[in-house]
Scaffold this motif. Structure first.
Motif, short mmCIF file in Angstrom:
data_model
loop_
_atom_site.label_atom_id
_atom_site.label_comp_id
_atom_site.label_asym_id
_atom_site.label_seq_id
_atom_site.Cartn_x
_atom_site.Cartn_y
_atom_site.Cartn_z
N ARG A 186 0.83 -1.21 0.00
CA ARG A 186 0.00 0.00 0.00
C ARG A 186 0.87 1.26 0.00
O ARG A 186 0.56 2.23 -0.72
CB ARG A 186 -0.93 0.00 1.21
CG ARG A 186 -2.05 -0.99 1.14
CD ARG A 186 -2.90 -0.97 2.39
NE ARG A 186 -3.91 0.07 2.37
CZ ARG A 186 -4.84 0.21 3.32
NH1 ARG A 186 -4.86 -0.62 4.36
NH2 ARG A 186 -5.74 1.16 3.23
N ALA A 189 2.35 1.70 -3.41
CA ALA A 189 1.34 2.14 -4.37
C ALA A 189 1.04 3.63 -4.20
O ALA A 189 0.87 4.36 -5.19
CB ALA A 189 0.06 1.33 -4.20
N ARG A 193 1.68 6.51 -7.01
CA ARG A 193 0.61 7.41 -7.45
C ARG A 193 1.05 8.86 -7.34
O ARG A 193 0.82 9.67 -8.26
CB ARG A 193 -0.66 7.16 -6.63
CG ARG A 193 -1.81 8.13 -6.89
CD ARG A 193 -2.34 8.01 -8.31
NE ARG A 193 -3.13 6.81 -8.49
CZ ARG A 193 -3.73 6.50 -9.63
NH1 ARG A 193 -3.60 7.30 -10.69
NH2 ARG A 193 -4.43 5.39 -9.75
N ARG A 198 -0.10 7.40 -11.67
CA ARG A 198 -0.65 6.15 -12.18
C ARG A 198 -0.76 5.10 -11.06
O ARG A 198 -0.21 5.28 -9.98
CB ARG A 198 0.22 5.60 -13.31
CG ARG A 198 0.33 6.52 -14.53
CD ARG A 198 0.99 5.81 -15.70
NE ARG A 198 2.30 5.30 -15.34
CZ ARG A 198 3.44 5.99 -15.46
NH1 ARG A 198 3.41 7.25 -15.89
NH2 ARG A 198 4.60 5.45 -15.14
N ASN A 199 -1.45 4.02 -11.37
CA ASN A 199 -1.60 2.92 -10.42
C ASN A 199 -0.42 1.97 -10.52
O ASN A 199 -0.06 1.53 -11.62
CB ASN A 199 -2.91 2.18 -10.66
CG ASN A 199 -3.11 1.03 -9.70
OD1 ASN A 199 -2.67 -0.09 -9.93
ND2 ASN A 199 -3.77 1.31 -8.59
N ASP A 202 -1.32 -1.65 -11.94
CA ASP A 202 -1.55 -1.60 -13.38
C ASP A 202 -0.23 -1.49 -14.14
O ASP A 202 -0.05 -2.14 -15.17
CB ASP A 202 -2.44 -0.40 -13.73
CG ASP A 202 -3.87 -0.56 -13.24
OD1 ASP A 202 -4.24 -1.68 -12.82
OD2 ASP A 202 -4.61 0.45 -13.26
N ARG A 243 -8.42 -4.67 -12.86
CA ARG A 243 -8.01 -4.54 -11.46
C ARG A 243 -9.21 -4.46 -10.52
O ARG A 243 -10.15 -3.71 -10.75
CB ARG A 243 -7.13 -3.30 -11.28
CG ARG A 243 -6.76 -3.00 -9.83
CD ARG A 243 -5.67 -1.96 -9.73
NE ARG A 243 -5.91 -0.80 -10.59
CZ ARG A 243 -6.61 0.27 -10.21
NH1 ARG A 243 -7.17 0.32 -9.01
NH2 ARG A 243 -6.77 1.29 -11.04
N ASP A 295 -7.66 4.41 0.15
CA ASP A 295 -6.86 3.95 -0.98
C ASP A 295 -7.11 2.50 -1.35
O ASP A 295 -6.40 1.95 -2.19
CB ASP A 295 -5.38 4.14 -0.67
CG ASP A 295 -4.92 3.29 0.52
OD1 ASP A 295 -5.78 2.87 1.31
OD2 ASP A 295 -3.70 3.06 0.65
N GLU A 297 -9.21 1.05 -3.19
CA GLU A 297 -9.48 0.83 -4.61
C GLU A 297 -8.20 0.88 -5.44
O GLU A 297 -8.19 0.46 -6.60
CB GLU A 297 -10.48 1.85 -5.11
CG GLU A 297 -11.86 1.75 -4.46
CD GLU A 297 -12.53 0.41 -4.69
OE1 GLU A 297 -12.37 -0.15 -5.80
OE2 GLU A 297 -13.21 -0.09 -3.77
N GLU A 298 -7.12 1.38 -4.86
CA GLU A 298 -5.84 1.41 -5.55
C GLU A 298 -5.17 0.04 -5.56
O GLU A 298 -4.27 -0.22 -6.35
CB GLU A 298 -4.89 2.41 -4.87
CG GLU A 298 -5.17 3.86 -5.16
CD GLU A 298 -4.65 4.27 -6.53
OE1 GLU A 298 -3.43 4.23 -6.76
OE2 GLU A 298 -5.49 4.62 -7.38
#
Length: 347
Positions: A186, A189, A193, A198-199, A202, A243, A295, A297-298
């Motif tokens: 996390r 990530a 971001r 960006r993710n 992904d 995702r 976060d 959903e990330e």
């Protein structure tokens, strides 16, 4: 899918999952069991920022019973097991010797099949789909329990991994905190971001797809690859191409396609070292987002599958660098591992 909830003799919950809606599960646990007495204490490591579970009652758990006394087989004359029914498809029950209990979370055992001699790779696609549905249902139900922060579905297979029951099964842990590995992902990530807009998940998937040299399998709804910086000799990460943060959000096309992809991966693992080798020991771990935080959903839910076997007759042990410092050294280049996993594809 039909779900039947009942209780064992000591009050623990038992859940049957059946593909047929007309399945009847009315067998009663007749064992003279005392109520479960377990306690878990979570201690915080101030130096590392990790939580450590102290669960002394687990010292007395069942350890390598003979096959005719397996507690995960269906009950029969001469054997009263954790499953009162004479047969079952998928069964889930509260662990009799849980690492997490009470306010400290919950531990469940997932029996993939009643066949003691089978493995997950031996399941049919329909059976594998039922297991996926059970994982999803347990994630959804445990997410609603007070204090549960994260649900972790996983399978350990093989004595080399430390498995003490030979029956094909996995476990589900409902943690009251975010596990260290997930917390680290996390943070990474969030940093990605902020830095790129960006993710991270992904971008990792897209890099592997573009490079292609480490891709093992790709379909419309899933992609499997050996990660660029694999920690283990043979390690595959399996991502849905769309995702999602956890199993509850996985759409029907991906759910339908999952059994074929996952069963093929497991069968390739068993062919890695040739027919003379015992079945490949492995850990298969679902990484799902914690249930709190803006976060979530990330997060990119995915499955990580790896083995401790590095070559025929040879294991990778966690030696001084890995165990003492968390600094992994991998003997097998990820590109070579991916090539080997493509070579052993089903014909």
């Amino acid at each position: 899918m039909k779900k039947t909830v009942t209780t064992l003799a000591d009050g623990r919950e038992l859940i049957y999952y059946d593909a047929r809606d007309d399945a009847v599960r009315d067998a009663v646990d007749m064992r003279p069991l005392d109520p479960v007495s377990s306690s878990s204490e979570i201690r915080y490591d101030a130096l590392l920022g990790d939580s450590v579970v102290i669960a002394s009652h687990r010292q007395g758990r069942t350890y390598h019973p003979p096959a005719d006394a397996c507690p995960l087989c269906p009950s029969r004359d001469g054997l009263r097991s954790e499953i009162p029914a004479s047969d079952y498809e998928v069964a889930v029950f509260e662990n009799r010797f849980p690492s997490l209990a009470g306010d400290s979370g919950r531990c469940e055992v997932v029996c993939f099949t009643s066949d003691h001699e089978a493995s997950f790779a031996d399941l049919t696609p329909a059976q594998a789909r039922l297991v996926l549905d059970a994982w999803t249902d347990r994630t959804a139900e445990l997410a609603e329990r007070p204090g549960v922060e994260q649900v972790y579905c996983f399978e350990n297979r093989g004595a080399e991994i430390g498995v003490t029951l030979g029956h094909p099964h996995g476990q589900i842990y409902a943690f009251p905190y975010t596990t260290p590995r997930t917390a680290l992902m996390r943070r990474r990530a969030a940093e990605h971001r902020t830095r790129t807009g960006r993710n991270l998940f992904d971008d990792v998937v897209e890099r592997e797809r573009t490079d292609a040299v480490r891709v093992v399998l790709e379909s419309e709804h899933w992609i499997a690859f050996v990660p660029y910086a694999a920690h283990w000799p043979y390690e595959v990460h399996l991502y849905p191409t769309r995702r999602v943060p956890d199993l509850r959000v996985l759409d029907e096309p991906a759910r339908t396609e999952f059994p074929q992809i996952y069963l093929e991966l497991l069968r390739r693992f068993d062919r890695l070292f040739g027919p003379a080798e015992p079945p490949t020991p492995y850990i298969a771990a679902w990484h799902q987002a914690p249930f709190t935080g803006e976060d979530r959903e990330e997060f990119g839910m995915h499955l990580e599958l790896f083995t401790v076997r590095r070559a025929s007759g040879k294991l990778k042990y966690l030696a001084g660098t890995e165990s003492g410092m968390g600094a992994f050294m991998n003997d097998v280049p990820p590109e070579a591992a991916a090539e080997r996993l493509r070579e052993v594809a089903s014909k």
